[in-house]
Motif scaffolding. Structure first.
Motif, PDB file in Angstrom:
ATOM      1  N   LEU A 144       0.834  -1.209   0.000  1.00 31.59           N
ATOM      2  CA  LEU A 144       0.000   0.000   0.000  1.00 31.59           C
ATOM      3  C   LEU A 144       0.863   1.250   0.000  1.00 31.59           C
ATOM      4  CD1 LEU A 144      -3.063   0.737   0.177  1.00 31.59           C
ATOM      5  CD2 LEU A 144      -2.583   1.328   2.573  1.00 31.59           C
ATOM      6  N   LEU A 163      -0.681  -2.525   6.765  1.00 29.41           N
ATOM      7  CA  LEU A 163       0.721  -2.929   6.610  1.00 29.41           C
ATOM      8  C   LEU A 163       1.060  -4.116   7.510  1.00 29.41           C
ATOM      9  CD1 LEU A 163       0.901  -0.368   4.891  1.00 29.41           C
ATOM     10  CD2 LEU A 163       3.135   0.044   5.892  1.00 29.41           C
ATOM     11  N   GLY A 164       0.232  -4.330   8.552  1.00 29.47           N
ATOM     12  CA  GLY A 164       0.434  -5.571   9.305  1.00 29.47           C
ATOM     13  C   GLY A 164       0.412  -5.447  10.805  1.00 29.47           C
TER      14      GLY A 164
HETATM   15  N1  LIG Z   1       4.878  -3.604   3.375  1.00 31.73           N
HETATM   16  C1  LIG Z   1       3.636  -4.119   3.315  1.00 31.73           C
HETATM   17  N2  LIG Z   1       3.398  -5.366   3.827  1.00 31.73           N
HETATM   18  C2  LIG Z   1       2.135  -5.841   3.731  1.00 31.73           C
HETATM   19  C3  LIG Z   1       1.078  -5.116   3.119  1.00 31.73           C
HETATM   20  N3  LIG Z   1      -0.042  -5.887   3.190  1.00 31.73           N
HETATM   21  C4  LIG Z   1       0.304  -7.042   3.809  1.00 31.73           C
HETATM   22  N4  LIG Z   1       1.619  -7.005   4.143  1.00 31.73           N
HETATM   23  C5  LIG Z   1       2.410  -8.037   4.840  1.00 31.73           C
HETATM   24  O1  LIG Z   1       1.970  -9.328   4.453  1.00 31.73           O
HETATM   25  C6  LIG Z   1       2.222 -10.200   5.549  1.00 31.73           C
HETATM   26  C7  LIG Z   1       1.023 -11.080   5.716  1.00 31.73           C
HETATM   27  O2  LIG Z   1       1.138 -12.081   4.748  1.00 31.73           O
HETATM   28  P1  LIG Z   1       1.309 -13.587   5.229  1.00 31.73           P
HETATM   29  O3  LIG Z   1       1.297 -14.438   4.042  1.00 31.73           O
HETATM   30  O4  LIG Z   1       0.364 -13.889   6.339  1.00 31.73           O
HETATM   31  O5  LIG Z   1       2.764 -13.446   5.835  1.00 31.73           O
HETATM   32  P2  LIG Z   1       3.463 -14.527   6.669  1.00 31.73           P
HETATM   33  O6  LIG Z   1       2.707 -14.802   7.930  1.00 31.73           O
HETATM   34  O7  LIG Z   1       4.871 -14.099   6.794  1.00 31.73           O
HETATM   35  O8  LIG Z   1       3.399 -15.736   5.712  1.00 31.73           O
HETATM   36  P3  LIG Z   1       2.564 -17.037   5.954  1.00 31.73           P
HETATM   37  O9  LIG Z   1       3.498 -17.909   6.722  1.00 31.73           O
HETATM   38  O10 LIG Z   1       2.221 -17.492   4.587  1.00 31.73           O
HETATM   39  O11 LIG Z   1       1.341 -16.634   6.759  1.00 31.73           O
HETATM   40  C8  LIG Z   1       2.409  -9.389   6.782  1.00 31.73           C
HETATM   41  O12 LIG Z   1       3.757  -9.581   7.233  1.00 31.73           O
HETATM   42  C9  LIG Z   1       2.172  -7.972   6.326  1.00 31.73           C
HETATM   43  O13 LIG Z   1       3.114  -7.116   6.934  1.00 31.73           O
HETATM   44  C10 LIG Z   1       1.364  -3.808   2.596  1.00 31.73           C
HETATM   45  O14 LIG Z   1       0.509  -3.091   2.038  1.00 31.73           O
HETATM   46  N5  LIG Z   1       2.657  -3.359   2.713  1.00 31.73           N
END
Ligand SMILES: Nc1nc2c(ncn2[C@@H]2O[C@H](COP(=O)(O)OP(=O)(O)OP(=O)(O)O)[C@@H](O)[C@H]2O)c(=O)[nH]1
Length: 182
Positions: A144, A163-164
């Motif tokens: 974003l 962003l998380g």
């Molecule tokens: N920089 C940024 N990060 C984002 C954004 N939207 C989602 N994220 C990141 O996407 C991640 C969530 O994706 P997941 O696939 O659940 O990440 P994860 O938990 O590391 O991976 P899994 O083990 O697959 O769950 C989080 O770490 C968020 O920070 C955004 O707009 N900008």
């Protein structure tokens, strides 16, 4: 990045948990409960190794109807994911938990609803050419804070939640427990 930019001093540690296994045990649970469960599991795991430390665990899930998304592992996955979001509204759930000495002091989940405008395949291909590898770091194949903003026609919810990490309630709680300057 969000906590650093907020001026917090902290150390980050990876939790030694199997997210997929925990998720497998949550069949039927809503995506916000999945995020909350994973956030707590991460904080509880790290807390075991750091007595008296305040441990912040976090996780984010993304869903559209009954489909749960994860970070794309290839350009093709990112392309398919973006096209599945086109002209629809999906939800991001960002959970955070505070744990000290194995006790969950606080837990919270915030959500944001993001409406993607109708995307043509040509636009998605050009977008992927431009943003490259950054799509692999986000569950929705967008950042974003970067070019991802071009995908949306409407966003309801807090920037930090997207962003998380729901920073405002987290900072409130850290002040309430005296962990940061109030
Ligand atoms: N920089 C940024 N990060 C984002 C954004 N939207 C989602 N994220 C990141 O996407 C991640 C969530 O994706 P997941 O696939 O659940 O990440 P994860 O938990 O590391 O991976 P899994 O083990 O697959 O769950 C989080 O770490 C968020 O920070 C955004 O707009 N900008």
């Amino acid at each position: 990045m969000l906590m650093e930019n907020a001026g917090l001093s902290f150390e980050s540690r990876a939790a030694d948990i199997d997210e997929r296994q925990i998720e497998a045990g949550l069949v039927g649970a809503s995506p916000d409960i999945v995020a909350l469960t994973l956030a707590k599991a991460k904080a509880l795991d790290v807390s075991r190794h750091y007595p008296s430390a305040i441990v912040i665990g976090s996780d984010q899930t993304m869903s559209l109807d009954h489909r749960v998304y994860h970070k794309p592992k290839s350009r093709e996955e990112a392309r398919e994911s973006l096209l599945s979001l086109s002209d629809r509204t999906h939800r991001l759930n960002s959970a955070v938990a505070l744990v000290r000495d194995g006790e969950t002091l606080w837990e919270h989940v915030a959500h944001a609803d993001l409406t993607v405008r109708p995307l043509s395949e040509i636009f998605v291909d050009r977008y992927l050419d431009r943003v490259g590898e950054t799509v692999f770091g986000s569950v929705g194949a967008y950042q974003l804070e970067g070019e991802g903003i071009q995908l949306f026609s409407r966003i309801e919810g807090d920037y930090f939640t997207i962003l998380g990490l729901p920073m405002l309630p987290l900072l409130d709680t850290l002040r309430a427990i005296g962990a940061i300057d109030g």
